[in-house]
Structures are given as C-alpha cells and as structure tokens.
Scaffold this active site. Structure first.
Site, mmCIF file in Angstrom:
data_model
loop_
_atom_site.group_PDB
_atom_site.id
_atom_site.type_symbol
_atom_site.label_atom_id
_atom_site.label_comp_id
_atom_site.label_asym_id
_atom_site.label_seq_id
_atom_site.Cartn_x
_atom_site.Cartn_y
_atom_site.Cartn_z
ATOM 1 N N ASP A 22 0.874 -1.176 0.000
ATOM 2 C CA ASP A 22 0.000 0.000 0.000
ATOM 3 C C ASP A 22 0.914 1.231 0.000
ATOM 4 O O ASP A 22 1.901 1.274 0.725
ATOM 5 C CB ASP A 22 -0.857 -0.069 1.276
ATOM 6 N N LEU A 23 0.600 2.224 -0.841
ATOM 7 C CA LEU A 23 1.467 3.410 -0.887
ATOM 8 C C LEU A 23 1.212 4.282 0.344
ATOM 9 O O LEU A 23 0.075 4.379 0.826
ATOM 10 C CB LEU A 23 1.189 4.225 -2.149
ATOM 11 N N ASP A 68 -4.515 2.526 -4.383
ATOM 12 C CA ASP A 68 -3.052 2.418 -4.346
ATOM 13 C C ASP A 68 -2.636 1.105 -3.694
ATOM 14 O O ASP A 68 -1.615 1.024 -3.046
ATOM 15 C CB ASP A 68 -2.458 3.605 -3.584
#
Lengths: 190, 329
Positions: free
Chosen positions: B204-205, B247
C-alpha cells in the site's frame, strides 16, 4: 451465411477504395446502429449505399461494380466458370445459381432466375425482384463476359436483365482449366 | 448397331465418351474419346494398359465376368496415376461387350493426368458439379476457419483485457484471483505433485492521498503507473503483480520462502518507490508499506483468508511507522 456476403462487401470496398473509406463507412454504420465501437460493424448492403453516397456514385453502380469485382477473385471466378463451357451456356444455366449456392451454403439466399433465350438475346427474369441483387448480377455478367471474351450489351430492365450477345468469341477469354492450381487463396482475397 | 458400324461407332463416341466396346476375344472395337485420353492407345489392346482392380489381373476376363454376372466393373489404369475406372457392361450382340466407364471419386486424378476439360464429359455426368462443389467447399471452409481464427484471437484479447488493469498494465483484481487460485492449486491440491510454495505480498502506498490532493489526479495516476513499472521490474516472469484498487498492490512470488530474501526485495521496492516522490510535496515522501506472508505446503486456507492475513501484516507495518515490511511465516 450473411458473413460471406458481408465480407465480400468489406473486401470489395477495401481493395477498390482503400482503408480510409472503409473506416469512415464503418464509423458511420456504428453511429447509425448506436454502437460505441466500429469494431462490431457488419458490412451489409447498407455499407455499400453509404459508400456510394460518400463517393457521389449511384448506388446501382456500386452494386454492379461489386458483381464485376467478384468475377476477378480467382476462386469465385473458377466457381462461375464451372457453371458454363462458354458465355452463352453460362447465361442459359444461370437459373442453376440458387441451387448451386444452396449446395454450398444452405442459408445463402440467392433469388430465383428464369432464363428466356431467343437467338442472340438472353433475358434473365428475376423471380422476386430485388434491385440490389439485380445490379450485382448485371455486374457479374459483365465480368464474366470479359472472362469468356464475349462482346455483349447488358441492359437492366424492370425486374429483368437483358443480354444481347454480339460476338461470343470477340476476344481471347481468360485461361481456365478444370484442375486449377493446387495453391488456392481464400475465397476472397484483398 | 451391327448393321452400320461406322455410323454407330461415331454416335456411340458422341453419346458415351467413356465407353469401351470389345469382342469376347479382347479385340477392341471402339474406345470413347475421353477414355482414349486417359488411357492412350487402348484400341491397340487392353493388355498392359488396364487390369482388374478387384483381384483378377486379366482385364478381359474381369470384364467378361462382370458382364456375365451383371456385376460392377473396376479397372485399374496401369500407367501413371493411381486411377481406378468403374462402370458396367452389357452384351450388345453375340461375341461383343459394351462397357460404360466413369471416374468416381478419383476424378481429380483423371483430370490432372489427361488434362480433361468440360467438353470431355457427357452432359448427363455430374463431373462439373462435383468439381464445383469441391472448390466451393474448400473456399467456404477457408473462410470459416478464418472467421474462427479471428474469433479465437478476439477471445484471447478480451480475456487478457478482462484481467488487466488499464492504468498500470498489471493484473487487476480478477487477474489476481485467478493467479492466486492457480498458486494454491499447485501448492496443495494434487498429492503426487510436489507443492510449490509462494509468498503473498500486499503493498500500500504511503501518502498517496496527499499526492492526489495536492498535485491533482493526473499526478496520482502518473505515480501509480510508475509504481506499476517498479513492481514489474522487481518480479520474475512466473510471478504475478496486480493492482487491486486505489493504491493497493499485490504480488505473488513463486518459490520465495526465505524471509531474508523477501526482506531484501521489500527494501529494494520501498527505496525505488521513495525515489518516485514527485517534487512539490514539501516534507512528505511517498513510500510503501508491505505485508508479506509465506505460504508453504500447508495452505488449506482460501484465497480470501490469505489476502486478509497479508492485509493484517500490512497494517502492522503501518502501525510500525510505514515505509517498512512485516513478514509472517
């Protein structure tokens, strides 16, 4: 098998007028049919009418050119040549055309024809008058007259096509032998 | 026929271009013009030019037997192509036999051998129709197989598109689910197949929302594309990289069970993603948090449970302060 007819129309337009015209006809057909993508367009007879309109040609001429173009596609030309040993024989046996078509593609609807021959004139009377077919057929006969080397006058009349044969051996026809080449292209080639 | 031979032979030739008329002795009385093309010099005698095609070799004996027993006649052409003529015969008067022959299914060979034309066949024969049908069928079949190829091609393209994320070119959720199901199958199902373990990575960003909010969605999309390229460059051919939404990314790494190697890979990915931080974010750095689970031969768990476990590991990384990986056996 409408697919075969549609594909013939598509190839005819492509090889005669190029990819650009084909694309614009496809786009137009897609819009008319309410499709979001021209990928799924079928090139039916309506496509020929659209192309004729774009090229400012009469529709009838377009259908006639399609018929003549078909006689220049070798596998189709061969099938037509199998149907008559000379031009007159070919014309007299055109009433076999629906039967022949049915043998190969049972769903292909080819209109019934009656042949009415006098000395130098052959009249082909359409069983169920259909303008589009009539002009395609006229073009087909024009192309095959060239192929056999015959000189004739083709007139499209009300519900009939009249062929006046002036000279059956006017020119040297194109070569035809029964065995054909072993390497044959697809039924329709670009 | 016997009264005026000269005329009858000519008319016979016209009517039956494939006839053979012979005396009981074998002396040939008349040969049809087409038969003459296919078997040259047949009027000189049958010997060496024709033979019985069903057992008996002597052609005259074969013909006599067929005529007398009212049987079908099969004669092999001796020279050249493998050609069998078939037909029947009758006695027309004492001491002579008249046979009418044809090509049957071997017609193509006959045409090739003798260069026959339309005019060589009697109008009552179906030779032309057979040739017509043969070529027409071939043409239609060629077209049909072209249609088929096109359809198969479109189907492949459509399937691929249905499993691909258009923005990054990675797999989408559907593609991931299929790949994960495959990985689980090869890791457990068949007892005789050695299971292939794999690692499942959920990524996950960090601070992606700020990129969108501050720099706009175009910058966000560009970043996602760049992350996609990073992930693609870090996995091998047999692995799967997917974007399953927003994301969130998932990797399936086939055969990766070493925590040390996974740690190293996670470090490389985080560093590469940090380097993607667009200018204009101030103090903020884009980064990534990873949750990794190693699936060895045990997994009786469903894909959903595995993904949930990876998600849990990911949240542990977030709690630890982001920009790091949590690996669970």
């Amino acid at each position: 098998m409408n697919g075969l007819i549609n594909r013939a129309i598509e190839e005819f337009l492509r090889s005669t007028y190029g990819e650009e015209l084909l694309q614009s006809v496809a786009d137009e057909s897609a819009v008319a049919a309410g499709l979001s993508s021209p990928l799924w367009v079928d090139f039916g007879p309506a496509a020929l009418n659209r192309a004729a309109f774009r090229l400012a040609k009469p529709s009838s001429e377009m259908f006639e050119d399609l018929g003549a173009w078909m006689t220049r596609i070798e596998p189709i030309r061969r099938l037509l040549r199998f149907s008559g040993r000379d031009f007159r024989d070919f014309l007299l046996r055109l009433d076999e055309l629906p039967g022949r078509a049915h043998l190969v593609v049972p769903t292909l609807k080819v209109p019934r024809l009656e042949v009415d021959a006098t000395d130098q004139t052959v009249r082909l009377v359409m069983g169920d008058p259909d303008q589009d077919w009539q002009f395609v057929l006229a073009g087909l006969i024009r192309g095959m007259a060239d192929d056999y080397g015959a000189l004739c006058l083709i007139t499209v009349e009300e519900g009939a096509i009249r062929v006046d044969i002036w000279d059956e051996q006017f020119a040297e026809g194109r070569m035809f032998c029964l065995q054909g080449s072993t390497l044959q292209g697809p039924a329709v080639q670009a | 026929m016997t009264k005026d031979n000269a005329v009858s032979v000519a008319t016979l030739a016209q009517l039956m271009p494939m006839h053979l008329w012979l005396a009981d002795s074998g002396r040939v009385l008349s040969v049809g013009p087409t038969l003459d093309k296919v078997v040259p010099d047949l009027d000189q005698g049958l010997e060496g030019r024709l033979s019985g095609a069903r057992g008996g070799v002597d052609p005259v004996a074969e013909i006599t037997s067929a005529v007398d027993h009212n049987r079908r006649l099969f004669l092999r052409v001796s020279c050249g192509a493998d050609l069998v003529l078939r037909g029947h015969g009758v006695r027309v008067d004492a001491g002579t036999m008249l046979c009418n022959l044809g090509f049957g299914i071997g017609i193509h060979r006959a045409i090739r051998k003798a260069g026959l034309t339309d005019g060589d066949f009697a109008p009552s024969e179906l030779a032309m129709e057979l040739l017509f049908l043969h070529e027409a069928n071939r043409g239609v079949l060629t077209e049909l197989s072209r249609f088929n190829d096109q359809l198969a091609q479109s189907r492949r393209v459509a399937l691929l598109q249905a499993q691909t994320d258009p923005l990054t070119g990675l797999s989408n959720r559907r593609g991931l689910e299929m790949a994960l199901a495959m990985a689980l199958r090869s890791a457990g199902d068949a007892p005789d197949v050695k299971p292939v373990p794999f690692a499942l990575v959920h990524l996950d960003l960090d601070h992606f929302k700020q990129v969108n909010d501050i720099l706009g969605h175009k910058a966000g999309d560009d970043l996602l594309q760049a992350v996609g390229a990073v992930l693609r460059s870090q996995v091998r051919k047999a692995d799967t990289a997917a974007r399953i939404g927003g994301d969130e990314f998932v990797l399936i790494l086939s055969g990766m069970t070493s925590a040390a190697a996974l740690n190293e890979l996670a470090g490389r990915i985080i560093a590469a993603i940090r380097a993607l931080t667009p200018p204009g974010l101030g103090q903020l750095r884009v980064s990534a948090s990873l949750g990794v689970i190693i699936c060895t031969d045990k997994p009786a768990d469903s894909p959903e449970i595995l993904l949930a476990q990876a998600d849990e590991a990911l949240y542990e990384s977030k709690r630890k302060g982001r920009g790091c990986a949590t690996i669970r056996q």
